[in-house]
Scaffold this motif. Structure first.
Motif, PDB file in Angstrom:
ATOM      1  N   LEU A 115       0.789  -1.368  -0.005  1.00  0.00           N
ATOM      2  CA  LEU A 115      -0.067   0.060   0.092  1.00  0.00           C
ATOM      3  C   LEU A 115       0.739   1.423  -0.141  1.00  0.00           C
ATOM      4  O   LEU A 115       0.635   2.157  -0.598  1.00  0.00           O
ATOM      5  CB  LEU A 115      -0.929  -0.041   1.193  1.00  0.00           C
ATOM      6  CG  LEU A 115      -2.046  -1.276   1.163  1.00  0.00           C
ATOM      7  CD1 LEU A 115      -2.327  -1.308   2.640  1.00  0.00           C
ATOM      8  CD2 LEU A 115      -2.928  -0.946   0.403  1.00  0.00           C
ATOM      9  N   GLU A 116       1.991   1.150   0.764  1.00  0.00           N
ATOM     10  CA  GLU A 116       2.773   2.074   0.700  1.00  0.00           C
ATOM     11  C   GLU A 116       4.214   1.481   1.084  1.00  0.00           C
ATOM     12  O   GLU A 116       4.442   0.623   1.728  1.00  0.00           O
ATOM     13  CB  GLU A 116       2.610   3.268   2.051  1.00  0.00           C
ATOM     14  CG  GLU A 116       1.501   4.154   1.881  1.00  0.00           C
ATOM     15  CD  GLU A 116       1.275   5.143   2.894  1.00  0.00           C
ATOM     16  OE1 GLU A 116       0.748   6.171   2.809  1.00  0.00           O
ATOM     17  OE2 GLU A 116       1.833   4.653   4.022  1.00  0.00           O
ATOM     18  N   ASN A 120       1.504  -2.957   4.007  1.00  0.00           N
ATOM     19  CA  ASN A 120       1.014  -3.674   3.270  1.00  0.00           C
ATOM     20  C   ASN A 120      -0.168  -4.536   3.423  1.00  0.00           C
ATOM     21  O   ASN A 120      -0.751  -5.390   2.769  1.00  0.00           O
ATOM     22  CB  ASN A 120       2.047  -4.309   2.335  1.00  0.00           C
ATOM     23  CG  ASN A 120       2.414  -5.637   2.799  1.00  0.00           C
ATOM     24  OD1 ASN A 120       2.447  -5.943   4.051  1.00  0.00           O
ATOM     25  ND2 ASN A 120       2.770  -6.701   1.926  1.00  0.00           N
ATOM     26  N   ASN A 143       1.319  -0.383  -7.887  1.00  0.00           N
ATOM     27  CA  ASN A 143       1.020   0.999  -8.618  1.00  0.00           C
ATOM     28  C   ASN A 143       2.075   2.150  -7.792  1.00  0.00           C
ATOM     29  O   ASN A 143       2.057   2.019  -6.825  1.00  0.00           O
ATOM     30  CB  ASN A 143      -0.399   1.287  -8.207  1.00  0.00           C
ATOM     31  CG  ASN A 143      -1.414   0.302  -8.790  1.00  0.00           C
ATOM     32  OD1 ASN A 143      -1.131  -0.783  -8.769  1.00  0.00           O
ATOM     33  ND2 ASN A 143      -2.463   1.052  -9.349  1.00  0.00           N
ATOM     34  N   THR A 161       1.104   5.271  -7.968  1.00  0.00           N
ATOM     35  CA  THR A 161       0.251   6.071  -7.043  1.00  0.00           C
ATOM     36  C   THR A 161      -1.092   5.392  -6.836  1.00  0.00           C
ATOM     37  O   THR A 161      -1.517   4.151  -7.328  1.00  0.00           O
ATOM     38  CB  THR A 161       0.099   7.352  -7.871  1.00  0.00           C
ATOM     39  OG1 THR A 161      -0.832   6.923  -9.219  1.00  0.00           O
ATOM     40  CG2 THR A 161       1.169   8.080  -8.403  1.00  0.00           C
ATOM     41  N   ASP A 162      -1.701   6.016  -5.858  1.00  0.00           N
ATOM     42  CA  ASP A 162      -2.992   5.383  -5.651  1.00  0.00           C
ATOM     43  C   ASP A 162      -4.215   5.800  -6.714  1.00  0.00           C
ATOM     44  O   ASP A 162      -3.708   6.452  -7.534  1.00  0.00           O
ATOM     45  CB  ASP A 162      -3.664   5.620  -3.989  1.00  0.00           C
ATOM     46  CG  ASP A 162      -3.726   7.193  -3.761  1.00  0.00           C
ATOM     47  OD1 ASP A 162      -4.075   7.880  -4.825  1.00  0.00           O
ATOM     48  OD2 ASP A 162      -3.657   7.443  -2.646  1.00  0.00           O
ATOM     49  N   LYS A 163      -5.563   5.438  -6.369  1.00  0.00           N
ATOM     50  CA  LYS A 163      -6.550   5.856  -7.406  1.00  0.00           C
ATOM     51  C   LYS A 163      -6.660   7.280  -7.442  1.00  0.00           C
ATOM     52  O   LYS A 163      -7.564   7.698  -8.176  1.00  0.00           O
ATOM     53  CB  LYS A 163      -7.683   4.981  -6.934  1.00  0.00           C
ATOM     54  CG  LYS A 163      -8.398   5.346  -5.492  1.00  0.00           C
ATOM     55  CD  LYS A 163      -9.377   4.324  -5.270  1.00  0.00           C
ATOM     56  CE  LYS A 163     -10.153   4.693  -4.067  1.00  0.00           C
ATOM     57  NZ  LYS A 163     -11.342   3.942  -3.805  1.00  0.00           N
ATOM     58  N   ASN A 213      -2.318   9.989  -5.586  1.00  0.00           N
ATOM     59  CA  ASN A 213      -1.273  10.305  -4.542  1.00  0.00           C
ATOM     60  C   ASN A 213      -0.216   9.285  -4.661  1.00  0.00           C
ATOM     61  O   ASN A 213      -0.228   8.193  -4.712  1.00  0.00           O
ATOM     62  CB  ASN A 213      -1.861  10.125  -3.297  1.00  0.00           C
ATOM     63  CG  ASN A 213      -2.898  11.103  -3.093  1.00  0.00           C
ATOM     64  OD1 ASN A 213      -2.832  12.237  -3.601  1.00  0.00           O
ATOM     65  ND2 ASN A 213      -4.241  10.665  -2.625  1.00  0.00           N
ATOM     66  N   LYS A 241       2.365   6.476  -3.938  1.00  0.00           N
ATOM     67  CA  LYS A 241       2.660   5.217  -2.683  1.00  0.00           C
ATOM     68  C   LYS A 241       4.005   5.073  -2.309  1.00  0.00           C
ATOM     69  O   LYS A 241       4.118   4.277  -1.547  1.00  0.00           O
ATOM     70  CB  LYS A 241       2.177   4.107  -3.564  1.00  0.00           C
ATOM     71  CG  LYS A 241       0.414   4.214  -3.903  1.00  0.00           C
ATOM     72  CD  LYS A 241       0.078   2.829  -4.543  1.00  0.00           C
ATOM     73  CE  LYS A 241      -0.003   1.631  -3.561  1.00  0.00           C
ATOM     74  NZ  LYS A 241      -0.749   0.526  -4.251  1.00  0.00           N
TER      75      LYS A 241
END
Length: 220
Positions: free
Chosen positions: A108-109, A118, A147, A149-151, A154, A156
Motif C-alpha cells: 500500500l505504501e 501492506n 501501482n 500512485t493510488d487511485k 497520490n 505510494k
C-alpha cells in the motif's frame, strides 16, 4: 486508477528477471502471482506458498484447473515434478527459518527507507495479515510490486508511511508501472524507468527523496 492487464504483466515480467537458478521464492497476492508465468523454464527454482506447496508452477490452461490446487490467494496453479505438500505450520516454518531467497509482495505504501505498509488500511475490513509480516522480515530479498500512485493520484512511494507498518526497512527493491528502485542503506535509488515514462515523470509522481543512478536504463 487500477493498472491494466498488460501493465500488470509487464511489472511481473520485470520482477521475474530477479529470480536466478536455485532460488526458493514466495509470491504474494496480486501482481506477484503473475510472476510465475514469466520465470524462465531453464531455471531450477522452487516456488513456495503459505498454504503448503513447494514446487508450484504457473497458471493452468483454461479448462484444466484443479480445484484442489491453488496458491495462497486461492487462484488455481500447477505444480512441477518433485513438488511437495505440507500444512501451513510447515510452510511458515520454512519462512521463519529464513530459507526463502526472495519474496515478492504487493504494498500500500513504501517509504524511502524501505519501510513497508501492506496489510491494512485503518477502518477497512481485512481478512488478516496473512504471511506478510513473516515474509517481509525473514526473506533474504524482498521485492515490492505495486501501482506507483493510488487511485487518487497520490504517491505510494513516500518519505514516511502513514499506514500501519508491516516491517521497517524491509524492502530491497520496488517495481511499479513507472520505475524500478533499489533500497539500500536507507536510500532510494532510481535504476530503471519503464517505457514510455521518463525520469522526470517518475520524480514528479514520487513522494520521497530519490537518488537518480548515473546510468538509468529503460525497460521496454
Amino acid at each position: 486508477m487500477g493498472l491494466g492487464a498488460e501493465t500488470r504483466h509487464r511489472i511481473a515480467r520485470r520482477a521475474a528477471l530477479e529470480i536466478t537458478d536455485g532460488m526458493v521464492v514466495n509470491l504474494g497476492i496480486g501482481i506477484p502471482t503473475l510472476v510465475a508465468d514469466y520465470i524462465s523454464s531453464d531455471l531450477h527454482i522452487m516456488l513456495h506458498t503459505e498454504n503448503g506447496i513447494l514446487g508450484m508452477g504457473g497458471s493452468p490452461r483454461e479448462g484444466e484447473e484443479d480445484g484442489n490446487l491453488s496458491n495462497a490467494g486461492g487462484y488455481p496453479v500447477t505444480i512441477k515434478a518433485g513438488a511437495s505438500y505440507f500444512d501451513s505450520a510447515t510452510a511458515f516454518g520454512i519462512i521463519r527459518k529464513g530459507l526463502l531467497d526472495v519474496t515478492i509482495l504487493g504494498a500500500l505504501e513504501v517509504s524511502e527507507k524501505g519501510d513497508i505498509a501492506n496489510w491494512i488500511v485503518p477502518g477497512k475490513r481485512v481478512p488478516g495479515m496473512g504471511g506478510a509480516i513473516d515474509l517481509a522480515q525473514k526473506a533474504k530479498k524482498v521485492i515490492i510490486l505495486m501501482n506507483h500512485t493510488d487511485k487518487y493520484g497520490n504517491p505510494k512511494i513516500v518519505k514516511e508511511c502513514s499506514l500501519p507498518l508491516t516491517v521497517k526497512e524491509g524492502a530491497h527493491m520496488i517495481i511499479t508501472e513507472k520505475a524500478v528502485f533499489h533500497c539500500a542503506d536507507g536510500k532510494l535509488v532510481l535504476k530503471e524507468v519503464m517505457n514510455p515514462y521518463t525520469v522526470e515523470d517518475v520524480l514528479s509522481s514520487t513522494g520521497a527523496n530519490v537518488i537518480v543512478d548515473e546510468k538509468v536504463s529503460v525497460f521496454l
